[in-house]
Design a protein around this motif. Sequence first.
Motif, PDB file in Angstrom:
ATOM      1  N   TYR A   1      45.571 -15.694 -21.256  1.00  0.00           N
ATOM      2  CA  TYR A   1      44.447 -14.993 -20.646  1.00  0.00           C
ATOM      3  C   TYR A   1      44.393 -15.325 -19.168  1.00  0.00           C
ATOM      4  CZ  TYR A   1      39.983 -12.859 -19.830  1.00  0.00           C
ATOM      5  OH  TYR A   1      39.009 -12.037 -19.348  1.00  0.00           O
ATOM      6  N   ASP A   2      44.266 -14.289 -18.355  1.00  0.00           N
ATOM      7  CA  ASP A   2      43.960 -14.504 -16.941  1.00  0.00           C
ATOM      8  C   ASP A   2      42.997 -13.411 -16.497  1.00  0.00           C
ATOM      9  OD1 ASP A   2      45.326 -12.249 -15.686  1.00  0.00           O
ATOM     10  OD2 ASP A   2      47.199 -13.357 -15.848  1.00  0.00           O
ATOM     11  N   SER A   3      42.333 -13.651 -15.385  1.00  0.00           N
ATOM     12  CA  SER A   3      41.271 -12.751 -14.954  1.00  0.00           C
ATOM     13  C   SER A   3      41.791 -11.400 -14.466  1.00  0.00           C
ATOM     14  CB  SER A   3      40.421 -13.410 -13.867  1.00  0.00           C
ATOM     15  OG  SER A   3      41.216 -13.742 -12.754  1.00  0.00           O
ATOM     16  N   TYR A   4      43.054 -11.294 -14.135  1.00  0.00           N
ATOM     17  CA  TYR A   4      43.599 -10.025 -13.660  1.00  0.00           C
ATOM     18  C   TYR A   4      44.095  -9.147 -14.810  1.00  0.00           C
ATOM     19  CZ  TYR A   4      46.204  -6.593 -10.998  1.00  0.00           C
ATOM     20  OH  TYR A   4      46.659  -5.421 -10.477  1.00  0.00           O
ATOM     21  N   TYR A   5      44.948  -9.716 -15.685  1.00  0.00           N
ATOM     22  CA  TYR A   5      45.547  -8.950 -16.772  1.00  0.00           C
ATOM     23  C   TYR A   5      44.735  -8.972 -18.059  1.00  0.00           C
ATOM     24  CZ  TYR A   5      49.727  -8.635 -13.913  1.00  0.00           C
ATOM     25  OH  TYR A   5      50.597  -8.362 -12.910  1.00  0.00           O
ATOM     26  N   GLY A   6      43.795  -9.875 -18.168  1.00  0.00           N
ATOM     27  CA  GLY A   6      43.039 -10.005 -19.404  1.00  0.00           C
ATOM     28  C   GLY A   6      43.857 -10.761 -20.435  1.00  0.00           C
TER      29      GLY A   6
ATOM     30  N   THR B   1      46.777 -11.153 -23.044  1.00  0.00           N
ATOM     31  CA  THR B   1      48.096 -10.610 -23.362  1.00  0.00           C
ATOM     32  C   THR B   1      48.641 -11.359 -24.566  1.00  0.00           C
ATOM     33  OG1 THR B   1      49.160 -12.088 -21.764  1.00  0.00           O
ATOM     34  CG2 THR B   1      48.629  -9.872 -21.008  1.00  0.00           C
TER      35      THR B   1
ATOM     36  N   MET C   1      35.752 -10.046 -14.273  1.00  0.00           N
ATOM     37  CA  MET C   1      36.816 -10.601 -15.076  1.00  0.00           C
ATOM     38  C   MET C   1      37.180  -9.583 -16.143  1.00  0.00           C
ATOM     39  SD  MET C   1      36.802 -14.136 -17.147  1.00  0.00           S
ATOM     40  CE  MET C   1      37.617 -15.114 -15.940  1.00  0.00           C
ATOM     41  N   LYS C   2      38.369  -9.086 -16.117  1.00  0.00           N
ATOM     42  CA  LYS C   2      38.815  -8.050 -17.037  1.00  0.00           C
ATOM     43  C   LYS C   2      38.809  -8.574 -18.465  1.00  0.00           C
ATOM     44  CE  LYS C   2      42.560  -4.822 -17.679  1.00  0.00           C
ATOM     45  NZ  LYS C   2      43.825  -4.381 -17.179  1.00  0.00           N
TER      46      LYS C   2
ATOM     47  N   ASN D   1      35.102 -16.855 -12.887  1.00  0.00           N
ATOM     48  CA  ASN D   1      34.779 -15.486 -12.473  1.00  0.00           C
ATOM     49  C   ASN D   1      33.885 -14.724 -13.435  1.00  0.00           C
ATOM     50  OD1 ASN D   1      36.419 -15.791 -10.184  1.00  0.00           O
ATOM     51  ND2 ASN D   1      38.231 -15.181 -11.348  1.00  0.00           N
TER      52      ASN D   1
END
Length: 150
Positions: free
Chosen positions: A132-137, A139, A1-2, A46
Amino acid sequence: MKGITDMGTVDPENARGHASVRDSEDSIEVIVVQQTDSDEYRLLNNIGEFSRADLPLNGAPDGDLARAVASCTVTLPRSLSTPWDIDQTIAELENPPIDLSPWQSSPWLRGQLVLVLDPDGNTTLRNRQIHYDSYYGLTVESPLQNGVPA
């Protein structure tokens, strides 16, 4: 998870665990938790063994769960921790929308700042929309004016 730390945590009672290399500018780290549709709270997805683990609000998480919560940190972008508004950001984070005072009894969580996301991964901090999302972290959008991004 970024964006979420994936390294092991150190024992909070061990003084050497508190030493770290710092940048010349201050930054703010927050534990990220998410509200569910049923108004409960959990860890993000994740993140390993404790993905989506339910979080107690009437007492501190204990044992491995407390360590997992403490490791779910993300550093806020510099735009939220500039020298002229870092104190205001911290003050806002110290008053989350849920009562986390029972967590202060945990050596892993005592004094930690918490960023609470809604079920869709959104929140507002310092008049800025955060997602927050696991791909972009994490924002952060421009400051809101009249409820919309400027």
